[in-house]
Each structure stands twice: as C-alpha cells, then as structure tokens.
Scaffold this motif. Structure first.
Motif, PDB file in Angstrom:
ATOM      1  N   PRO A 102       0.830  -1.209   0.000  1.00 21.38           N
ATOM      2  CA  PRO A 102       0.000   0.000   0.000  1.00 21.38           C
ATOM      3  C   PRO A 102       0.863   1.258   0.000  1.00 21.38           C
ATOM      4  N   THR A 103       0.498   2.199  -0.868  1.00 17.42           N
ATOM      5  CA  THR A 103       1.263   3.445  -0.965  1.00 17.42           C
ATOM      6  C   THR A 103       0.352   4.636  -0.686  1.00 17.42           C
ATOM      7  N   VAL A 108       4.145   7.881  -9.860  1.00 21.36           N
ATOM      8  CA  VAL A 108       4.642   6.546 -10.212  1.00 21.36           C
ATOM      9  C   VAL A 108       6.114   6.414  -9.844  1.00 21.36           C
ATOM     10  N   GLU A 109       6.874   7.473 -10.087  1.00 21.95           N
ATOM     11  CA  GLU A 109       8.326   7.385  -9.846  1.00 21.95           C
ATOM     12  C   GLU A 109       8.643   6.957  -8.422  1.00 21.95           C
ATOM     13  N   ILE A 110       8.019   7.613  -7.458  1.00 21.25           N
ATOM     14  CA  ILE A 110       8.400   7.352  -6.065  1.00 21.25           C
ATOM     15  C   ILE A 110       7.756   6.090  -5.484  1.00 21.25           C
ATOM     16  N   SER A 139       7.415   7.230   0.032  1.00 19.15           N
ATOM     17  CA  SER A 139       8.334   7.805  -0.941  1.00 19.15           C
ATOM     18  C   SER A 139       9.571   6.935  -1.117  1.00 19.15           C
ATOM     19  N   GLY A 140       9.698   6.375  -2.321  1.00 19.82           N
ATOM     20  CA  GLY A 140      10.826   5.486  -2.611  1.00 19.82           C
ATOM     21  C   GLY A 140      11.834   6.145  -3.539  1.00 19.82           C
ATOM     22  N   GLU A 174      19.726   9.311  -0.591  1.00 20.43           N
ATOM     23  CA  GLU A 174      19.716   7.855  -0.758  1.00 20.43           C
ATOM     24  C   GLU A 174      18.569   7.404  -1.643  1.00 20.43           C
ATOM     25  N   HIS A 175      17.565   8.251  -1.774  1.00 15.25           N
ATOM     26  CA  HIS A 175      16.420   7.847  -2.594  1.00 15.25           C
ATOM     27  C   HIS A 175      16.823   7.624  -4.056  1.00 15.25           C
TER      28      HIS A 175
END
Ligand SMILES: [Zn+2]
Length: 268
Positions: A102-103, A108-110, A139-140, A174-175
């Motif tokens: 779940p986000t 889409v990017e993150i 947030s990735g 780091e992301h």
C-alpha cells in the motif's frame, strides 16, 4: 565537554571518510577478505606473510560482511551515499519496479524501488500485517532530476540552511539509489513525522526492519554524523546480513564502516 568530544569524533569520521573519496573499489584479494563459507561460519582466520594465525585466533566481530560489496559502487546494495559521497547526476538504477505494498502518493516514480528492495519491503509489510501492524509506503525512488526540484522548492520555502538539514542536495539523497523507502502509517495521518518513531508501527519497524534487510538510516541524536535530522521513517535497504550487523552494532552506517576498518581496507 561532551560536545567537544562529539565534535572531535565527528571530525575524525569525516576525515576518515573523506580520505577515501575517489577510491573506486574495495580490494577483493582472497588473502585479505574472508570467503563466503568462512563468513557463513561466522569466523575466519587470517594468514599473514610468513605467519599463520592459529585456528582458535578468530575475529569475533561481525566479519566484515560488507567487504564483498563495494560501498562506492552506486549499484551495490551496500553503497554509501551522504553529503561527502554523492551520486553522479547520471546514476539511475536499472532494475526499478513498482512496489507491491500500500502506498500513499500517486507519483509513479516514487512508488518504485530496486527489485531486491521491493521484494524485501513486501515481505516486511506482510510480516507486519500478520501482527496487526499496517504500514504504508510513501516515498521510494527519486531521480536526480526530481531531487533538484524538491531541494529547490524547499530552499524557496525555508531557506538553504534548513533545506540542507531536512532535505538533500541532488546526488546526496539515498532515494536516488532506489534502495530507500519512507514509510508511515494512519496513526500519523500518513505523514513523515518524528512522531512516527513512537507509534506502534514505528516501534515495530525499529525492532524488525533489519530482519528484512533495512535499517533506520538517520537515528535520533546522530545528525552530526549522518548530516540529517532523526528520520524514523527513512528505511535503507542494505541486505539482511549487513543490515543486521549494523543494527546489532547500534551505530549509524557511517560509524559502522569506520568501526569495521573500512578505511584501512580501501586506503592502500
Ligand atoms: Zn527518506
């Protein structure tokens, strides 16, 4: 006095880390690095020139598990990224996938991580859910370009000094590695806030993330070392073995690398 000691310690760490800038690889000389089977046994012996160390003279510290990885190789899961060690503007991971958890946000990017980190994140979220802990991914991955925009927005709103503490300059996040995910929960209104660290979800993450290869990268009270404020939500994938070694050490990743003698290993 304590502040002076902390300052001197910080200088030492920065000097040690700074001294290895530009080194591209960690030596993989089999005489210097433990073999996989030796690592698996949790101990190894070292042969020096003309001298054999007795079998029972083993190194009982966590046996430099990261030595098989290259902390200055951007695509390594052990890569060290901070204000002293930025990524280049051209680095993009080549195995990004959408996370299957779940986000919170639509971008889409993150919602992406590198495959290995995305798989482990799902395992962690599933394990948490089995214990009634519902985590949310916020947030990735962030590209260099996205970080440029984010940092500039922050500077506009809060000034450059604040931006450098709370956000990251392009290349210093780091992301960009595709190995970091910010997590949150309903209990803090899906926000990234220090209060997350004291929630049921935040405490679960703190105690369990390393089993799935993640560490809390910016612990409380370590801003002078990591360069960033306490972020109980920012998880960094290092792989289970290395993450567990860092967790057990109670150190930041920077301190861990110094403690493990990474400087002498690469500073030939
Ligand atoms: Zn983060």
């Amino acid at each position: 006095m304590r502040e002076v000691i902390a300052f001197l310690y910080r200088l030492t760490i920065l000097a040690v880390l700074g001294s290895v800038v530009g080194c591209q690889s960690i030596p993989t000389d089999p005489n210097e690095s433990p073999s996989q089977s030796q690592i698996d046994e949790g101990q190894y012996t070292v042969e020096r020139e003309g001298e054999e160390v007795a079998d029972n003279e083993t190194i009982d510290e966590s046996p430099s598990v990261f030595l098989k990885e290259d902390i200055f190789e951007p695509s390594s899961t052990a890569v060290l990224v901070n204000k002293q060690h930025p990524l280049s503007d051209s680095y993009e991971p080549d195995d990004l996938v959408l996370v299957e958890v779940p986000t919170v946000l639509e971008s889409v990017e993150i919602r992406q991580l590198r495959q290995v980190a995305a798989d482990s994140l799902k395992e962690m979220f599933d394990a948490a859910e089995e214990e009634g802990i519902i985590l949310l991914a916020r947030s990735g991955y962030r590209s260099y370009h996205t970080q440029v925009q984010l940092f500039n927005n922050y500077v506009e709103q809060h000034g450059e000094e604040a931006a450098n503490r709370y956000s990251a300059r392009p290349g210093e996040s780091e992301h960009q590695t595709g190995l970091a995910m910010d997590v949150t929960s309903e209990s803090v209104a899906k926000e990234l806030t220090e209060a997350f660290g004291e929630t049921e979800e935040g405490l679960w993450v703190k105690e369990n993330a390393h089993h799935f290869g993640f560490i809390i990268r910016y612990p409380e009270g370590k801003e002078s070392i990591t360069g960033y404020i306490y972020e109980p939500w920012h998880l960094r994938y290092l792989g289970q073995e290395l993450a567990t070694a860092v967790y057990d050490s109670g150190l930041t990743y920077e301190e861990f690398l110094v403690e493990e003698g990474i400087d002498s290993e690469i500073h030939q």
